[in-house]
Scaffold this motif. Structure first.
Motif, PDB file in Angstrom:
ATOM      1  N   PRO A  69       0.822  -1.220   0.000  1.00  0.00           N
ATOM      2  CA  PRO A  69       0.000   0.000   0.000  1.00  0.00           C
ATOM      3  C   PRO A  69       0.855   1.269   0.000  1.00  0.00           C
ATOM      4  O   PRO A  69       0.580   2.216   0.745  1.00  0.00           O
ATOM      5  CB  PRO A  69      -0.812  -0.143   1.289  1.00  0.00           C
ATOM      6  N   THR A  70       1.899   1.273  -0.818  1.00  0.00           N
ATOM      7  CA  THR A  70       2.811   2.409  -0.896  1.00  0.00           C
ATOM      8  C   THR A  70       3.058   2.755  -2.358  1.00  0.00           C
ATOM      9  O   THR A  70       3.272   1.861  -3.187  1.00  0.00           O
ATOM     10  CB  THR A  70       4.163   2.093  -0.212  1.00  0.00           C
ATOM     11  N   LEU A  71       3.008   4.021  -2.647  1.00  0.00           N
ATOM     12  CA  LEU A  71       3.348   4.494  -3.982  1.00  0.00           C
ATOM     13  C   LEU A  71       4.809   4.931  -3.984  1.00  0.00           C
ATOM     14  O   LEU A  71       5.239   5.705  -3.126  1.00  0.00           O
ATOM     15  CB  LEU A  71       2.463   5.684  -4.370  1.00  0.00           C
ATOM     16  N   THR A  72       5.571   4.411  -4.937  1.00  0.00           N
ATOM     17  CA  THR A  72       6.962   4.822  -5.111  1.00  0.00           C
ATOM     18  C   THR A  72       7.056   5.625  -6.399  1.00  0.00           C
ATOM     19  O   THR A  72       6.585   5.172  -7.445  1.00  0.00           O
ATOM     20  CB  THR A  72       7.905   3.605  -5.189  1.00  0.00           C
ATOM     21  N   TRP A  73       7.667   6.790  -6.318  1.00  0.00           N
ATOM     22  CA  TRP A  73       7.719   7.644  -7.495  1.00  0.00           C
ATOM     23  C   TRP A  73       9.031   8.429  -7.536  1.00  0.00           C
ATOM     24  O   TRP A  73       9.739   8.566  -6.532  1.00  0.00           O
ATOM     25  CB  TRP A  73       6.528   8.615  -7.506  1.00  0.00           C
ATOM     26  N   ALA A  74       9.353   8.930  -8.719  1.00  0.00           N
ATOM     27  CA  ALA A  74      10.537   9.766  -8.903  1.00  0.00           C
ATOM     28  C   ALA A  74      10.273  10.707 -10.065  1.00  0.00           C
ATOM     29  O   ALA A  74       9.513  10.377 -10.985  1.00  0.00           O
ATOM     30  CB  ALA A  74      11.778   8.917  -9.170  1.00  0.00           C
ATOM     31  N   ALA A  75      10.901  11.874 -10.023  1.00  0.00           N
ATOM     32  CA  ALA A  75      10.682  12.885 -11.058  1.00  0.00           C
ATOM     33  C   ALA A  75      12.009  13.455 -11.512  1.00  0.00           C
ATOM     34  O   ALA A  75      12.978  13.521 -10.743  1.00  0.00           O
ATOM     35  CB  ALA A  75       9.773  14.003 -10.542  1.00  0.00           C
ATOM     36  N   ALA A  76      12.048  13.891 -12.761  1.00  0.00           N
ATOM     37  CA  ALA A  76      13.233  14.524 -13.327  1.00  0.00           C
ATOM     38  C   ALA A  76      12.793  15.758 -14.111  1.00  0.00           C
ATOM     39  O   ALA A  76      12.357  15.642 -15.255  1.00  0.00           O
ATOM     40  CB  ALA A  76      13.989  13.558 -14.232  1.00  0.00           C
ATOM     41  N   GLY A  77      12.855  16.930 -13.467  1.00  0.00           N
ATOM     42  CA  GLY A  77      12.539  18.179 -14.128  1.00  0.00           C
ATOM     43  C   GLY A  77      11.105  18.337 -14.585  1.00  0.00           C
ATOM     44  O   GLY A  77      10.804  19.201 -15.408  1.00  0.00           O
TER      45      GLY A  77
END
Length: 319
Positions: A188-196
């Motif tokens: 029940p965890t969202l893992t996310w990453a962003a680049a610009g």
């Protein structure tokens, strides 16, 4: 000119002179401009001016045809790469892609969703800088590279780091932004990453909306060594994640922050049952107030990811 319906005045008066100027391009003639003088004969200076005007018109016509040809190719390529979203137990996806309303703004916007070997679902939305066929081709290469890198079960941050190295080594003077979010059916965890990229927006079951603006990585492909970090947030049943490109929220007169706030307000205004029962209609309703009576200079991508609420009956996927 026998056989031509639109005959010039000299057809009625064979003694009247004509000026016939070919519409020449680098490849072939596009036709002939036929002019009849207003008086008895053409003035020499007028003839020189008209020949130069026709030369410039020929160049404009050729450029217009090339513009249309490149636009059609880019649109075809871009639409061919838009993913058919997978069916995932406990999760509903809805995506929208809208081309720019004016100009050759076919760009590198894309979305994708696919499973990893451990059953996780990777969702991604991204944008290659620039427009036209070159940006669309680069977008397709990034999309293919991402799917290849994800085979070993890498996390969103690791995937973006690999894409950054891939794009930087190509040295094409093109850069990209992207957000990757990973859903796991047993976590029940969202893992996310962003680049610009503009930050994801998460609506929790109580109707509150959170902008996931934890420190992102820099744009992909810039001459900078970077390790893009993963971020996590609890993902309760009934939550909805919105991934989008800047064409949805950015306006020249106002910047991007007011658009993100408006997106959050609109997403928070839905009733929980609306998102749970019909995410496709909800996606259209979300876009309408953000784009209503507004010409957008860039493409728009939106990807909604909704975790089913408690008590929803699962429908078997259609065969």
């Amino acid at each position: 000119l026998p056989g031509v319906d639109d005959q010039p005045p000299s057809a009625l008066d064979p003694g009247r002179p004509l000026l016939c100027i070919p519409l020449l391009t680098r490849r072939a003639s596009q036709g002939v401009l036929t002019l009849s003088p207003p008086d008895e004969r053409w003035d020499a200076d007028d003839a020189v001016m008209l020949i130069e005007l026709t030369r410039r018109a020929s160049i404009a016509l050729e450029n217009a045809r090339r513009f249309e040809h490149n636009r059609d190719i880019a649109e075809t390529l871009q639409r061919a790469l838009l993913t058919e979203l997978p069916t995932t137990p406990g999760l509903t996806l809805a995506a929208r892609y809208l081309p720019a309303t004016r100009g050759l703004n076919i760009g590198g916007d894309w979305y994708d969703a696919f499973r990893q070997p451990d059953g996780s679902l990777i969702t991604v939305i991204g944008d290659v800088t620039g427009h036209g066929l070159h940006a669309a081709v680069m977008m397709s290469q990034l999309r293919t590279a991402l799917r290849a890198y994800a085979v070993d079960g890498s996390s969103p941050g690791q995937l973006l780091t690999r894409l950054h190295l891939f794009l930087h080594r190509l040295r094409l003077d093109l850069y990209a932004t992207a957000v990757i979010a990973r859903f796991h059916p047993d976590d029940p965890t969202l893992t996310w990453a962003a680049a610009g990229h503009p930050p994801p927006v998460l609506r929790t079951p109580d109707g509150r909306v959170h902008t996931l603006d934890a420190k992102p990585g820099a744009m992909l492909g810039i001459p900078l060594k970077q390790e893009i970090r993963d971020h996590t947030v609890p993902l309760l049943p009934g939550s909805t994640l919105a991934l989008y490109t800047d064409g949805l929220v950015e306006r020249r007169a106002h910047g991007i922050d007011p658009g993100i706030r408006r997106l959050a307000e609109e997403l928070g205004g839905f009733r929980p049952t609306e998102l749970d029962e019909d995410l496709e209609t909800s996606a259209d309703r979300l876009l309408h107030p953000l784009l209503h009576d507004c010409e957008h200079d860039d493409d728009v991508c939106l990807l909604l990811c909704h975790v089913h609420g408690h008590g929803r009956r699962q429908r078997a996927p259609e065969s």
